[in-house]
Design an enzyme around this catalytic site. Structure first.
Site, PDB file in Angstrom:
ATOM      1  N   TYR A  42       0.834  -1.199   0.000  1.00 50.25           N
ATOM      2  CA  TYR A  42       0.000   0.000   0.000  1.00 50.25           C
ATOM      3  C   TYR A  42       0.868   1.247   0.000  1.00 50.25           C
ATOM      4  CZ  TYR A  42       0.943   0.554   5.056  1.00 50.25           C
ATOM      5  OH  TYR A  42       1.547   0.720   6.279  1.00 50.25           O
ATOM      6  N   CYS A  43       0.268   2.348  -0.522  1.00 47.52           N
ATOM      7  CA  CYS A  43       0.874   3.673  -0.390  1.00 47.52           C
ATOM      8  C   CYS A  43      -0.109   4.531   0.405  1.00 47.52           C
ATOM      9  CB  CYS A  43       1.199   4.275  -1.759  1.00 47.52           C
ATOM     10  SG  CYS A  43      -0.230   4.555  -2.826  1.00 47.52           S
ATOM     11  N   PHE A  44      -0.116   5.826   0.208  1.00 46.17           N
ATOM     12  CA  PHE A  44      -0.983   6.655   1.045  1.00 46.17           C
ATOM     13  C   PHE A  44      -2.461   6.490   0.695  1.00 46.17           C
ATOM     14  CE2 PHE A  44      -3.051  10.713   2.251  1.00 46.17           C
ATOM     15  CZ  PHE A  44      -2.881  10.598   3.622  1.00 46.17           C
TER      16      PHE A  44
END
Length: 363
Positions: free
Chosen positions: A94-96
């Site tokens: 995941y990222c933001f």
């Protein structure tokens, strides 16, 4: 092939390994217990791309990103990610927001023949889910607050109970001015995330949940307002332990066990502990009053000397008794007088232990 997911509940209940590709500065501010940080962009690269996005738009930011992604950088990133994936093939990345950084990371991995799913909505969606769950569980779980004077063994009882949440353990702090441990405290976000996950897991089965009576702050970690409200409304169980017994427990935990925290330091552990104790005593000088503080400080110096020269930790017992009588017990009495919470049970340490066995067990 596994697909991208938005099943946050399953992720947290199963402690699913999470590959966090955000920049290190983002990870340090807040993440999840099962996450490891192997960033797509380092802090400086993230700052440069953010500036490009702000001044020239998204395409300029994307172009700069690929310009910064040299062969050397990509090779290093892939090496980290492959090690993580080999160790955690059932995980997710995941990222933001589950956007560009997640998709680029997936693209780079697919070029290596690796399909690794991402979390839809990324960190932000998971964080919002945990905040929502925290609110929900604080309103629905039947909390029982374990109360008692300082040194009554409340934390031991919490850890002994089958269904409980150890706030001091999560905060890595014992809660008082003397409560620092050898572990760094988590960020406020990480503190809240861990509480929410623990409550979510407890909600999967019915029954009371024991929680220790705490003030708003545990070291630098603040109890979430929704949890404070729930604890103030919950019934209490009172642990009643004689003063001398409480003082001996405190000496065991803060002196005998406390010395171990300084084992790897060049200075003698006894000296380090003695300096820390006097520093912590000074923090509550105004609350003690000048004369009381002076007497306690002199007694503490004497006890430090006794420990250093004779290894006798029992010299601290009178110091602790005085500190309890002149400060901690009075503060506790004041709070209890203001409290309107129902008292479910009161008894000795062993009696409360039996009560917890009967009332806070897994059904």
């Amino acid at each position: 092939m596994r697909t991208d997911t938005a099943n946050f509940k399953k992720l947290f209940l199963e402690d699913t390994p999470l590959l966090d590709v955000r920049a290190p500065i983002e990870f340090s501010r807040g993440a999840f217990p099962s996450a490891d940080n192997y960033p797509l962009l380092d802090n400086h690269q993230r700052e440069l791309i953010g500036t490009a996005y702000k001044h020239s738009g998204p395409q300029a930011a994307i172009d700069l990103g690929w310009e910064l992604a040299t062969e050397e950088v990509i090779t290093a990133r892939l090496a980290y990610w492959k090690r993580f994936i080999n160790h955690s093939p059932n995980g997710y990345l995941y990222c933001f927001r589950g956007g560009l950084r997640s998709r680029i990371s997936q693209k780079l991995l697919r070029a290596e023949g690796i399909d690794y799913p991402m979390i839809k909505g990324g960190y932000k969606a998971m964080r919002n889910y945990l905040l929502s769950e925290l609110e929900k569980q604080c309103k629905s779980l039947p909390l029982v607050v374990i109360s008692g004077y300082t040194g009554s063994g409340k934390t031991e009882l919490i850890n002994w109970a089958q269904r409980s949440i150890d706030l001091e353990g999560i905060a890595k702090h014992r809660g008082s001015s003397f409560g620092r441990t050898d572990s760094e405290q988590p960020s406020q976000i990480n503190f809240e995330n861990r509480i929410s996950i623990d409550l979510l897991k407890l909600s999967q089965q019915p029954g009371n949940v024991a929680i220790e009576d705490e003030s708003r702050l545990i070291g630098c970690c603040a109890l979430p307002p929704t949890l404070q409200t729930a604890m103030k409304a919950a019934p209490r169980v009172l642990v009643e332990v004689p003063l001398e017994e409480r003082a001996k427990r405190i000496v065991r935990d803060y002196i005998n066990e406390g010395l171990k925290r300084f084992a790897a330091i060049e200075k003698p552990p006894v000296q380090c502990l003695g300096e820390e104790l006097r520093f912590n005593l000074n923090k509550i000088q105004k609350r003690l009053g000048g004369q009381c503080y002076k007497q306690l400080d002199e007694a503490l110096i004497s006890a430090n000397r006794e420990l250093e020269h004779h290894g006798n930790s029992e010299a601290y017992i009178p110091v602790v008794v005085s500190l309890l009588q002149n400060y901690y017990d009075g503060s506790y009495n004041h709070l209890m007088e203001k409290s309107k919470q129902e008292i479910l049970f009161r008894g000795t340490y062993s009696e409360v232990q039996q009560w917890l066995m009967d009332s806070c067990q897994v059904n």
